[in-house]
Design an enzyme around this catalytic site. Structure first.
Site, short mmCIF file in Angstrom:
data_model
loop_
_atom_site.label_atom_id
_atom_site.label_comp_id
_atom_site.label_asym_id
_atom_site.label_seq_id
_atom_site.Cartn_x
_atom_site.Cartn_y
_atom_site.Cartn_z
N ASP A 138 -10.31 19.73 6.33
CA ASP A 138 -10.81 20.05 7.66
C ASP A 138 -12.30 20.36 7.51
O ASP A 138 -12.76 20.68 6.41
CB ASP A 138 -10.04 21.28 8.19
N ASP A 147 -14.64 22.10 10.34
CA ASP A 147 -15.07 23.35 10.97
C ASP A 147 -14.31 24.55 10.40
O ASP A 147 -13.08 24.54 10.32
CB ASP A 147 -14.85 23.29 12.48
#
Length: 295
Positions: free
Chosen positions: A89, A91
């Site tokens: 991922d 963010d």
């Protein structure tokens, strides 16, 4: 944590004990988060996180709640060491910030968008609904996006560059899978040496005059379950035998299903989402733990 939530203090952030005014590119040389961390409390009036410093070990259950998955089992450790692909991922994992929140703040809608982000990452709202709602609050133009990218380069999480270098040295393929936007992730991928074809993310759409038109709904990550679909496609296309997903949110955990990620590592060095952390195969607060476990 429960006490803070009961008083409406949200979101709850773990951030490195460093000077916020330094370069937005942070490296693994920053202090180890397992030795000390900050709890960031969102100041709605000033629109920034005010740090409350706590000199406690991250593993202290009296401070963070009890988690039984901070030490990996032998099977999980072997799977991590011997796997052939890792999906990150972006963010609050590869980067310290939530990209859409930062862009919204830059455009003057930070508080409202951050509230939507917290709901989406907690899994209480379908992702596509939250994405459309957040963008509609500020409708960023192409000019605003370009100014944002120039003035606010991404802040990399401590240790991420070293971890990705170590993964590559161990002949593992690295991917970025994000509900954020390619225009904001491309610079991150460039820094980390991750090819464009290894990025799965959303695409902002603009008209001929630079006006905001929306986002590409054909992207896997534009809807709920999209990260899982992207991981399944990656695994199918390349025939990986063991793939790890690393992230902080509910959309990252979704990738841990048959045909998708074989294990899920919850990285809580920036955001600690208890519901997600408790389900992880391995919960880490510092990328150094993952680095040290590689040969």
């Amino acid at each position: 944590m429960e006490a803070l939530v009961s008083y409406g203090i949200n979101p709850f952030r773990l951030i490195p004990t460093t000077n916020h005014h330094q370069s937005r590119f942070l490296s693994h040389s920053q202090p180890n988060l397992k030795k000390g961390f900050q709890i960031g409390i969102l100041n709605n009036k000033k629109k920034h996180f005010s740090p409350l410093i706590m000199a406690a070990a991250v593993g202290n259950s009296s401070q963070l709640g009890h988690f039984e998955n901070t030490l990996p089992s032998k099977e999980i450790l072997e799977q991590w060491k011997n796997g052939d692909a890792v999906c990150f991922d972006v963010d609050s994992t590869v980067c310290l910030d939530e990209g859409i929140d930062e862009l919204a703040e830059f455009c003057g809608a930070g508080k409202a968008v951050a509230e939507w982000t917290a709901r989406a990452m907690g899994g209480s709202v379908p992702f596509e609904e939250a994405l459309a709602a957040r963008l509609s609050l500020f409708n960023p133009s192409l000019g605003q996006l370009q100014n944002f990218l120039q003035q606010r380069p991404p802040r990399l999480s401590p240790g991420i560059e070293e971890l990705i270098q170590k993964l590559k040295a161990n002949h593992k393929h690295v991917y970025l899978i994000s509900g954020g936007f390619r225009q904001m992730i491309n610079p991150v991928a460039s820094i980390l040496g991750i090819p464009q074809e290894n990025i799965f993310a959303n695409q902002l759409l603009f008209g001929s005059s630079g006006q905001f038109l929306g986002f590409d709904e054909k992207e896997h990550t534009s809807r709920s379950g999209g990260k899982a679909t992207a991981v399944e496609q990656i695994k199918k296309d390349h025939g990986y035998k063991a793939l790890t997903m690393i992230g902080d949110g509910a959309t990252d955990f979704e990738a841990r299903r048959p045909g998708g990620a074989d294990m899920f590592v919850c990285y809580a060095g920036v955001q600690l989402r208890e519901g997600v952390a408790a389900k992880a195969d391995w919960l880490v607060f510092n990328f150094q733990d993952l680095i040290n476990s590689l040969a």
